[in-house]
Design a protein around this motif. Structure first.
Motif, PDB file in Angstrom:
ATOM      1  N   LEU A 104       5.710 -13.860 -11.058  1.00 16.89           N
ATOM      2  CA  LEU A 104       4.720 -14.929 -10.981  1.00 16.89           C
ATOM      3  C   LEU A 104       4.515 -15.584 -12.350  1.00 16.89           C
ATOM      4  CD1 LEU A 104       2.793 -16.136  -8.783  1.00 16.89           C
ATOM      5  CD2 LEU A 104       1.014 -14.636  -9.706  1.00 16.89           C
ATOM      6  N   GLN A 105       4.505 -14.771 -13.395  1.00 20.56           N
ATOM      7  CA  GLN A 105       4.309 -15.287 -14.746  1.00 20.56           C
ATOM      8  C   GLN A 105       5.556 -15.963 -15.309  1.00 20.56           C
ATOM      9  OE1 GLN A 105       2.755 -12.095 -17.271  1.00 20.56           O
ATOM     10  NE2 GLN A 105       1.452 -11.376 -15.585  1.00 20.56           N
TER      11      GLN A 105
ATOM     12  N   TYR B 165       5.847  -8.219  -8.836  1.00 21.69           N
ATOM     13  CA  TYR B 165       5.221  -9.453  -8.355  1.00 21.69           C
ATOM     14  C   TYR B 165       4.619 -10.268  -9.498  1.00 21.69           C
ATOM     15  CZ  TYR B 165       1.803 -12.501  -6.076  1.00 21.69           C
ATOM     16  OH  TYR B 165       1.051 -13.589  -5.696  1.00 21.69           O
ATOM     17  N   GLN B 166       3.833  -9.598 -10.362  1.00 23.48           N
ATOM     18  CA  GLN B 166       3.157 -10.297 -11.446  1.00 23.48           C
ATOM     19  C   GLN B 166       4.154 -10.817 -12.492  1.00 23.48           C
ATOM     20  OE1 GLN B 166       0.090 -11.249 -11.663  1.00 23.48           O
ATOM     21  NE2 GLN B 166      -0.721 -10.133  -9.888  1.00 23.48           N
TER      22      GLN B 166
ATOM     23  N   ILE C  83       0.619  -7.127 -17.624  1.00 24.92           N
ATOM     24  CA  ILE C  83       0.225  -6.534 -16.347  1.00 24.92           C
ATOM     25  C   ILE C  83      -1.075  -5.766 -16.552  1.00 24.92           C
ATOM     26  CG2 ILE C  83       0.891  -5.041 -14.428  1.00 24.92           C
ATOM     27  CD1 ILE C  83       2.710  -7.479 -14.776  1.00 24.92           C
ATOM     28  N   ASN C  84      -2.137  -6.195 -15.914  1.00 23.39           N
ATOM     29  CA  ASN C  84      -3.442  -5.550 -16.039  1.00 23.39           C
ATOM     30  C   ASN C  84      -3.499  -4.249 -15.233  1.00 23.39           C
ATOM     31  OD1 ASN C  84      -4.545  -7.605 -17.701  1.00 23.39           O
ATOM     32  ND2 ASN C  84      -4.939  -8.875 -15.900  1.00 23.39           N
TER      33      ASN C  84
ATOM     34  N   ILE D 147       5.238 -10.695 -20.739  1.00 28.41           N
ATOM     35  CA  ILE D 147       4.698 -10.265 -19.444  1.00 28.41           C
ATOM     36  C   ILE D 147       3.471  -9.402 -19.701  1.00 28.41           C
ATOM     37  CG2 ILE D 147       5.155  -8.919 -17.352  1.00 28.41           C
ATOM     38  CD1 ILE D 147       8.201  -9.522 -17.979  1.00 28.41           C
TER      39      ILE D 147
ATOM     40  N   GLU E 150       3.591  -4.133  -7.873  1.00 34.40           N
ATOM     41  CA  GLU E 150       2.668  -5.052  -8.535  1.00 34.40           C
ATOM     42  C   GLU E 150       3.276  -5.592  -9.828  1.00 34.40           C
ATOM     43  OE1 GLU E 150      -0.920  -7.204  -9.204  1.00 34.40           O
ATOM     44  OE2 GLU E 150      -0.001  -6.299  -7.425  1.00 34.40           O
ATOM     45  N   ILE E 151       3.949  -4.718 -10.581  1.00 37.23           N
ATOM     46  CA  ILE E 151       4.636  -5.160 -11.797  1.00 37.23           C
ATOM     47  C   ILE E 151       5.660  -6.235 -11.455  1.00 37.23           C
ATOM     48  CG2 ILE E 151       6.251  -4.469 -13.620  1.00 37.23           C
ATOM     49  CD1 ILE E 151       4.883  -1.731 -13.641  1.00 37.23           C
TER      50      ILE E 151
ATOM     51  N   SER F 204      11.699  -7.229 -10.322  1.00 32.73           N
ATOM     52  CA  SER F 204      11.268  -8.630 -10.336  1.00 32.73           C
ATOM     53  C   SER F 204      12.444  -9.590 -10.423  1.00 32.73           C
ATOM     54  CB  SER F 204      10.331  -8.878 -11.529  1.00 32.73           C
ATOM     55  OG  SER F 204      11.062  -8.932 -12.746  1.00 32.73           O
TER      56      SER F 204
ATOM     57  N   ARG G  53      -4.002  -2.237 -19.887  1.00 34.31           N
ATOM     58  CA  ARG G  53      -2.882  -3.098 -19.485  1.00 34.31           C
ATOM     59  C   ARG G  53      -1.640  -2.722 -20.284  1.00 34.31           C
ATOM     60  NH1 ARG G  53      -5.978  -5.235 -23.295  1.00 34.31           N
ATOM     61  NH2 ARG G  53      -5.071  -6.410 -25.026  1.00 34.31           N
TER      62      ARG G  53
END
Length: 207
Positions: free
Chosen positions: A55-56, A51-52, A10-11, A8, A48-49, A97, A121
């Protein structure tokens, strides 16, 4: 899905949850989401963590114990949160997540700190313990590198200095207001109607 490994990324600059907690009227810690203040920043970062990460890695959920390798990339070597506080912040988002059930699943954790001014990141790798293990190795560098030095914050420096002065005062007598040294009572002379204390050595230099 019976997954054994995920990565994972995360930017964005990693932040610590400890800096964003508030307390309610009963003293219980809370994490605001929509107060309209700076403290909302962490809650949004946590979302955001989540969600991303999802998504990944769609349709993946770990139910077994895990090994985690966490690489944190900050913008600056000096101005960043304490890295030891970062994992809790990150794993709360990963738990949201749904990729893990609970952050208690992380039984082995390795954290590394890096710096990337252009692309701050964090990169997190999760390994299922039923299939993977990890070994640690500490070794001598072939060539010594420049150390990254740290200094105490100004508020801690003054606290330590005051403690040192008190210890010296208790053990060595009185403080000379000219040279700043503690000397025995017999070596101190009072001046200015007793308002100023000067050691005999400094007193001699005045004449």
């Amino acid at each position: 899905m019976n997954q054994k490994y995920v990565k994972i990324i995360i930017n964005g600059s990693p932040i610590s949850k400890s800096n964003f907690k508030l307390s309610n009227s009963s003293g219980r810690s809370i994490l605001p989401y929509a107060s309209g203040k700076y403290h909302d920043r962490y809650a949004l970062y946590e979302e955001e963590i989540a969600y991303q990460a999802r998504l990944q890695n769609p349709n993946i959920q770990f139910t077994e114990s895990l090994i985690a390798i966490l690489k944190v990339y900050y913008k600056s070597k000096k101005r960043h949160p304490d890295t030891t506080n970062i994992p809790k912040s990150i794993f709360d988002g990963i738990e949201k997540s749904g990729i893990i059930i609970n952050d208690a699943q992380i039984r082995k954790l390795v954290i590394e700190e890096f710096y990337d001014n252009e692309n701050p990141r964090f990169e997190l790798e999760l390994f299922a313990e039923s299939l993977y293990d990890i070994k640690y190795q500490i070794f001598n560098m072939e060539k010594e590198i420049d150390p990254i030095e740290y200094s105490l914050p100004s508020n801690k420096k003054s606290t330590i200095l005051n403690k040192k002065k008190k210890i010296q005062k208790d053990s060595c007598g009185k403080l000379c207001e000219i040279c700043g040294k503690f000397v025995s009572d017999s070596e101190i002379v009072s001046a200015n109607k007793g308002q100023t204390l000067i050691c005999r050595t400094c007193l001699k230099k005045l004449f």
